[in-house]
Design a protein around this motif. Structure first.
Motif, PDB file in Angstrom:
ATOM      1  N   ARG A 298       0.842  -1.209   0.000  1.00 20.06           N
ATOM      2  CA  ARG A 298       0.000   0.000   0.000  1.00 20.06           C
ATOM      3  C   ARG A 298       0.867   1.245   0.000  1.00 20.06           C
ATOM      4  N   VAL A 299       1.827   1.276   0.905  1.00 14.01           N
ATOM      5  CA  VAL A 299       2.720   2.436   0.997  1.00 14.01           C
ATOM      6  C   VAL A 299       3.504   2.588  -0.306  1.00 14.01           C
ATOM      7  N   GLY A 300       3.992   1.471  -0.841  1.00 14.41           N
ATOM      8  CA  GLY A 300       4.748   1.500  -2.086  1.00 14.41           C
ATOM      9  C   GLY A 300       3.942   1.996  -3.271  1.00 14.41           C
ATOM     10  N   SER A 301       2.643   1.792  -3.217  1.00 17.95           N
ATOM     11  CA  SER A 301       1.799   2.265  -4.313  1.00 17.95           C
ATOM     12  C   SER A 301       1.358   3.707  -4.102  1.00 17.95           C
ATOM     13  N   GLY A 302       1.803   4.309  -2.999  1.00 13.18           N
ATOM     14  CA  GLY A 302       1.518   5.716  -2.755  1.00 13.18           C
ATOM     15  C   GLY A 302       0.136   6.010  -2.204  1.00 13.18           C
ATOM     16  N   LEU A 303      -0.526   4.991  -1.662  1.00 12.28           N
ATOM     17  CA  LEU A 303      -1.877   5.175  -1.130  1.00 12.28           C
ATOM     18  C   LEU A 303      -1.854   5.337   0.384  1.00 12.28           C
ATOM     19  N   THR A 304      -2.679   6.240   0.875  1.00 12.24           N
ATOM     20  CA  THR A 304      -2.893   6.322   2.317  1.00 12.24           C
ATOM     21  C   THR A 304      -3.918   5.259   2.691  1.00 12.24           C
ATOM     22  N   GLN A 305      -4.063   5.024   3.977  1.00 14.66           N
ATOM     23  CA  GLN A 305      -5.089   4.087   4.429  1.00 14.66           C
ATOM     24  C   GLN A 305      -6.474   4.575   4.004  1.00 14.66           C
ATOM     25  N   ALA A 306      -6.705   5.863   4.100  1.00 16.97           N
ATOM     26  CA  ALA A 306      -8.009   6.429   3.727  1.00 16.97           C
ATOM     27  C   ALA A 306      -8.282   6.222   2.241  1.00 16.97           C
ATOM     28  N   GLU A 307      -7.287   6.463   1.399  1.00 14.07           N
ATOM     29  CA  GLU A 307      -7.476   6.287  -0.039  1.00 14.07           C
ATOM     30  C   GLU A 307      -7.728   4.822  -0.385  1.00 14.07           C
ATOM     31  N   ALA A 308      -6.945   3.928   0.209  1.00 13.69           N
ATOM     32  CA  ALA A 308      -7.114   2.497  -0.067  1.00 13.69           C
ATOM     33  C   ALA A 308      -8.510   2.038   0.356  1.00 13.69           C
TER      34      ALA A 308
ATOM     35  N   ARG B 221     -11.256   3.825   0.730  1.00 12.68           N
ATOM     36  CA  ARG B 221     -12.276   4.425  -0.133  1.00 12.68           C
ATOM     37  C   ARG B 221     -12.364   3.697  -1.469  1.00 12.68           C
ATOM     38  N   LEU B 222     -11.229   3.330  -2.031  1.00 15.58           N
ATOM     39  CA  LEU B 222     -11.214   2.682  -3.349  1.00 15.58           C
ATOM     40  C   LEU B 222     -11.847   1.291  -3.352  1.00 15.58           C
ATOM     41  N   ILE B 223     -11.899   0.649  -2.188  1.00 14.86           N
ATOM     42  CA  ILE B 223     -12.546  -0.672  -2.146  1.00 14.86           C
ATOM     43  C   ILE B 223     -13.799  -0.678  -1.270  1.00 14.86           C
ATOM     44  N   GLY B 224     -14.270   0.514  -0.919  1.00 12.29           N
ATOM     45  CA  GLY B 224     -15.551   0.613  -0.218  1.00 12.29           C
ATOM     46  C   GLY B 224     -15.488   0.393   1.284  1.00 12.29           C
ATOM     47  N   HIS B 225     -14.356   0.719   1.878  1.00 13.47           N
ATOM     48  CA  HIS B 225     -14.203   0.594   3.328  1.00 13.47           C
ATOM     49  C   HIS B 225     -13.635   1.892   3.891  1.00 13.47           C
ATOM     50  N   SER B 226     -13.543   1.950   5.193  1.00 17.01           N
ATOM     51  CA  SER B 226     -13.019   3.146   5.856  1.00 17.01           C
ATOM     52  C   SER B 226     -11.517   3.040   6.089  1.00 17.01           C
ATOM     53  N   ARG B 227     -10.930   4.178   6.450  1.00 19.33           N
ATOM     54  CA  ARG B 227      -9.522   4.192   6.838  1.00 19.33           C
ATOM     55  C   ARG B 227      -9.312   3.302   8.052  1.00 19.33           C
ATOM     56  N   GLN B 228     -10.268   3.323   8.971  1.00 17.77           N
ATOM     57  CA  GLN B 228     -10.162   2.519  10.181  1.00 17.77           C
ATOM     58  C   GLN B 228     -10.122   1.026   9.859  1.00 17.77           C
ATOM     59  N   TRP B 229     -10.878   0.600   8.860  1.00 16.41           N
ATOM     60  CA  TRP B 229     -10.875  -0.807   8.458  1.00 16.41           C
ATOM     61  C   TRP B 229      -9.490  -1.214   7.963  1.00 16.41           C
TER      62      TRP B 229
END
Length: 78
Positions: free
Chosen positions: A20-30, A32-40
């Motif tokens: 995830r980090v290597g692809s430049g995504l934050t937890q929030a972005e990841a 959101r892109l798969i329909g979950h929260s940053r907390q998930w």
């Protein structure tokens, strides 16, 4: 011992976080892109909750990973 606490599972979620980090995504972005929260995503990465197979596939696709590359060595100790 529950599988979520076993070394291979922790290694898997560590690899997912690294991807995830290597692809430049934050937890929030990841999330959101798969329909979950940053907390998930955070709970997955800290092994608070266990991924099911379909969620694992979603994350592999999102991070551009090939399942066989990550799963191949899970049964081996470091």
């Amino acid at each position: 011992m529950k599988t979520i606490h076993q070394t291979p599972y922790r290694r898997l979620v560590g690899e997912l976080r690294h991807a995830r980090v290597g692809s430049g995504l934050t937890q929030a972005e990841a999330g959101r892109l798969i329909g979950h929260s940053r907390q998930w995503v955070s709970k997955i990465e800290s092994s608070e909750i266990r991924l099911d197979v379909l969620q694992l596939v979603q994350l592999f696709q999102l991070y551009g990973l090939k399942a066989h590359d990550l799963v191949r060595g899970l049964g081996e100790e470091p």
